[in-house]
Each structure stands twice: as structure tokens, then as C-alpha cells.
Design an enzyme around this catalytic site. Sequence first.
Site, short mmCIF file in Angstrom:
data_model
loop_
_atom_site.label_atom_id
_atom_site.label_comp_id
_atom_site.label_asym_id
_atom_site.label_seq_id
_atom_site.Cartn_x
_atom_site.Cartn_y
_atom_site.Cartn_z
N LYS A 96 0.86 -1.19 0.00
CA LYS A 96 0.00 0.00 0.00
C LYS A 96 0.90 1.24 0.00
O LYS A 96 2.02 1.19 0.52
CB LYS A 96 -0.86 0.01 1.27
CG LYS A 96 -2.07 0.91 1.17
CD LYS A 96 -3.32 0.12 0.89
CE LYS A 96 -4.55 0.98 0.86
NZ LYS A 96 -5.76 0.18 0.66
N GLY A 109 -19.92 7.52 0.70
CA GLY A 109 -19.02 7.94 -0.37
C GLY A 109 -19.13 7.03 -1.58
O GLY A 109 -20.19 6.46 -1.87
N1 LIG Z 1 -13.05 2.29 -3.07
C1 LIG Z 1 -12.83 0.99 -3.00
O1 LIG Z 1 -12.91 0.27 -3.99
C2 LIG Z 1 -12.50 0.37 -1.66
C3 LIG Z 1 -12.11 -0.97 -1.62
C4 LIG Z 1 -11.87 -1.57 -0.38
C5 LIG Z 1 -12.01 -0.81 0.78
N2 LIG Z 1 -12.38 0.48 0.71
C6 LIG Z 1 -12.55 1.21 1.95
O2 LIG Z 1 -13.91 1.61 2.09
C7 LIG Z 1 -14.00 2.87 2.74
C8 LIG Z 1 -14.75 3.84 1.86
O3 LIG Z 1 -14.08 3.98 0.63
P1 LIG Z 1 -14.61 5.00 -0.49
O4 LIG Z 1 -13.80 4.75 -1.69
O5 LIG Z 1 -16.09 4.93 -0.57
O6 LIG Z 1 -14.15 6.39 0.14
P2 LIG Z 1 -14.88 7.79 0.02
O7 LIG Z 1 -13.89 8.79 0.50
O8 LIG Z 1 -15.52 7.99 -1.29
O9 LIG Z 1 -16.09 7.65 1.09
C9 LIG Z 1 -15.91 7.75 2.45
C10 LIG Z 1 -17.03 8.62 2.99
O10 LIG Z 1 -16.97 8.63 4.41
C11 LIG Z 1 -17.24 9.95 4.87
N3 LIG Z 1 -16.70 10.10 6.20
C12 LIG Z 1 -15.42 10.30 6.59
N4 LIG Z 1 -15.34 10.37 7.94
C13 LIG Z 1 -16.60 10.17 8.41
C14 LIG Z 1 -17.17 10.10 9.71
N5 LIG Z 1 -16.45 10.26 10.80
N6 LIG Z 1 -18.51 9.86 9.80
C15 LIG Z 1 -19.26 9.71 8.71
N7 LIG Z 1 -18.78 9.78 7.46
C16 LIG Z 1 -17.47 10.01 7.31
C17 LIG Z 1 -16.62 10.85 3.82
O11 LIG Z 1 -17.19 12.15 3.84
C18 LIG Z 1 -16.95 10.08 2.53
O12 LIG Z 1 -18.18 10.49 1.98
C19 LIG Z 1 -12.54 3.27 3.04
O13 LIG Z 1 -12.21 2.86 4.33
C20 LIG Z 1 -11.74 2.49 2.02
O14 LIG Z 1 -10.41 2.23 2.45
C21 LIG Z 1 -12.64 1.09 -0.48
C1 LIG Z 2 -6.54 -2.21 -5.11
C2 LIG Z 2 -7.65 -1.46 -4.58
C3 LIG Z 2 -8.78 -1.33 -5.38
C4 LIG Z 2 -7.50 -1.24 -3.20
C5 LIG Z 2 -8.66 -0.83 -2.36
N1 LIG Z 2 -8.55 0.56 -2.04
C6 LIG Z 2 -8.65 -1.71 -1.14
O1 LIG Z 2 -8.43 -1.26 -0.05
O2 LIG Z 2 -8.92 -2.89 -1.28
#
Ligand SMILES: NC(=O)c1ccc[n+]([C@@H]2O[C@H](COP(=O)([O-])OP(=O)(O)OC[C@H]3O[C@@H](n4cnc5c(N)ncnc54)[C@H](O)[C@@H]3O)[C@@H](O)[C@H]2O)c1
Ligand SMILES: CC(C)C[C@H](N)C(=O)O
Length: 364
Positions: free
Chosen positions: A80, A182
Site C-alpha cells: 500500500k 461515499g
Molecule cells: N473504493 C474501493 O474500492 C474500496 C475498496 C476496499 C475498501 N475500501 C474502503 O472503504 C471505505 C470507503 O471507501 P470509499 O472509496 O467509498 O471512500 P470515500 O472517501 O468515497 O467515502 C468515504 C465517505 O466517508 C465519509 N466520512 C469520513 N469520515 C466520516 C465520519 N467520521 N462519519 C461519517 N462519514 C465520514 C466521507 O465524507 C466520505 O463520503 C474506506 O475505508 C476504504 O479504504 C474502499
Molecule cells: C486495489 C484497490 C482497489 C485497493 C482498495 N482501495 C482496497 O483497499 O482494497
Amino acid sequence: MEIFKYMKEYDYEQLVFCQDEESGLKAIIAIHDTTLGPALGGTRMWTYASEDEAIEDALRLSKGMTYKNAAAGLNLGGGKTVIIGDPKTEKNEEMFRAFGRYIQGLNGRYITAEDVGTTVHDMDTIHEETDYVTGISPAFGSSGNPSPVTAYGVYRGMKAAAMEAFGSDSLEGKVIAVQGVGNVAYNLCKHLHEEGAQLIVTDINKEAVNRAVENFGAKAVETEEIYAVDCDIYAPCALGATINDDTIPQIKAKVIAGAANNQLKEARHGDIIHEMGIVYTPDYVINAGGVINVADELYGYNYDRAMKRVEGLYDTCTRVFEIARRDNIPTYMAADRMAEERIEKMRKTKSTFIQNEHHILSRR
Ligand SMILES: NC(=O)c1ccc[n+]([C@@H]2O[C@H](COP(=O)([O-])OP(=O)(O)OC[C@H]3O[C@@H](n4cnc5c(N)ncnc54)[C@H](O)[C@@H]3O)[C@@H](O)[C@H]2O)c1
Ligand SMILES: CC(C)C[C@H](N)C(=O)O
């Protein structure tokens, strides 16, 4: 922070510090383990309070990717990156180009993708410098934004958890509290709404909340109220560590299943919710849809093949629940056991010597 002590404790392979004064790049690439293959994991851009906090986040998240990739059955290790800075105001093209060159320098040991604070556009900029980047624009034959696919995987995992907790995987009529709406959670809410679930949402971003209220009839609550609402399922989809000493006593849900990484503040919080009879779907198992999707690019991206694999997260979560029941352990431990067993088996297999013709003896 005693970096080598920390790296030794959790067996990290490599930590790379990348600096470029002109563009303001300050990035840390952490490679945890490459037993299963090259380390694949996203790049997070965040306003860290200190360098130590950034290093710790990179280390923790990269280890999470080792487990996520192993549990998902991918032939990939865990890595990462964190970039220190405000993704809203401090990004520039030179920064991501400079970062791309650092990735290229690792010659394929690390492959990146999106994470919190980075976008498909940023990945396209990195791609100007290196091929070791996924989640770039579909115009390049790539898989694009992983978030909708992550959301589908979370939806599938949530159904498996519902089956475990309620004896039916239907989410119709279930009350689901979603924290953070989000990129991932908005798409998750869409699936849940289509299945007839009732949504309660919160976000620090009011626009994100309004979108869910208007499009999915969600009820909005203040950020601190989300833990205590009357609901069947709590879906943490913002940042990590929201399952902790303060929040656990408030939680009324029977299931915890969401997209956020590192949901348990400490491992012991997994023990506590297990004793409370809550079905916890381990974060790195249920949120693997995005990485499964981008990993498919290594074979020439095929949407149907990737989605079929993501659909399988239902079975992967069920397997974790089975191991937890069989061994009478919390689900987070069952997931770790599943991932570690796979890595250990491969580590042993890899210890067999293979003639790679790299030395002169094979050519004389
Ligand atoms: N995007 C992906 O494909 C992916 C994959 C695996 C894991 N994740 C994890 O999932 C989570 C969300 O990812 P995302 O891409 O949707 O991110 P994002 O930034 O689009 O969404 C996160 C949302 O959480 C809100 N937020 C932040 N702090 C907050 C709080 N204290 N209370 C309420 N809301 C709050 C933000 O305003 C935002 O709208 C992250 O932890 C990320 O690491 C994402
Ligand atoms: C490779 C990715 C899409 C990684 C993603 N942000 C995760 O935490 O899994």
C-alpha cells in the site's frame, strides 16, 4: 517510531520513502509480503497529523492487503502507499508522475490502484510513467473505478452474513445503518434499496447524505448517532477503527458488514463483539471486490470474469463463518487463519529449488 522493530514484529519486507520537492510528493510505499505474488494495493492520499502516523497507516494497510489478497484467492502479495497531503488542494500532475517513476523503479514488486483520496484520473497520470498501475480509465482496456465493484462485493458478503445471523439472506425489510456514503457506500445503498432494505445514513459531507436521502429514501442521522440507532445491520463505510470501546456498548445491530478497512480498533474488539453474538464480517474479506476487479487486469481485463469472482465473496464469507464455528473462534481470527494457511502453504512450496537459469552453470 522504531521502524525496524515494527517491521520485524509483523514481518514486513520493504518500506520505500519517496520525495520530490518540486511537486511536493511525500509518499511511503509499504510492501508487506510477496509470497503469493507481486504486492498489489491502492494509494491513499490523506492529511496525516505526523509522519509517524503516515508510516503506521502504510504499514497497517499493506499488511491488510496481504491478508485481503490471500483470502480472496488472488496470486498477489500485499502493499500500500500513502501520500502525505490534502487530496482536495495539494494534488498536481508532477506529483503523480514523480510517484509513477518511483513505482517503476520497483520493477513490478508493487502494483498500485485507487484508495481514499485518489481517483482514476490520478491512476492515469501514474500510468504515464509505469505499467504497474491498475484501475486506470476503461479507454485503456482497464477496469476503471473499483468502487462500484467493491460495493457489489460488500452487498454479497452482507447477504452471507444475514444468512448466518437471521437464517435468510434476504435483506428485504432489514434496517441497515450506513456510516459514510461515499464512492463505495453510495453504490452499496443502491443495491440495498433495490432489495427493499430500509436505510439509515450518516456522513460528514452533507451533499453525500442528501443524495442517499433523495435517491434511496434513506433516513439521515448525525455522525455520532449512527452507532446507537435501532437496526439489524451496521455497515461501516467511512474510515477505520470505528469498532472500539466507545462505540461497542451503543451498537444494537446483530450484523456488522461494511466496506471500511481496519474496522476493529484493536483485535480484542473483535473478541468483544463475538461474545456479544454479533456476526462480524471481517473487513478485508467483504471489501475485496475492488482488488479482485483490478487484479483481473493482469490477465487482460474481463468484466464478466471479474464480477463472477466478486459474486463468490458470498461463499468466501460463509467459509469464514464456518471456520469460526468449527474452531469456536471470532470471525476476524477465522479470516486470519484462512489467509495465513494459504500463504504458509505457498511459502513451503516455494522453498523447493527451481532452476531459473540465472547462473552460468546452466549455460556452459
Ligand atoms: N473504493 C474501493 O474500492 C474500496 C475498496 C476496499 C475498501 N475500501 C474502503 O472503504 C471505505 C470507503 O471507501 P470509499 O472509496 O467509498 O471512500 P470515500 O472517501 O468515497 O467515502 C468515504 C465517505 O466517508 C465519509 N466520512 C469520513 N469520515 C466520516 C465520519 N467520521 N462519519 C461519517 N462519514 C465520514 C466521507 O465524507 C466520505 O463520503 C474506506 O475505508 C476504504 O479504504 C474502499
Ligand atoms: C486495489 C484497490 C482497489 C485497493 C482498495 N482501495 C482496497 O483497499 O482494497
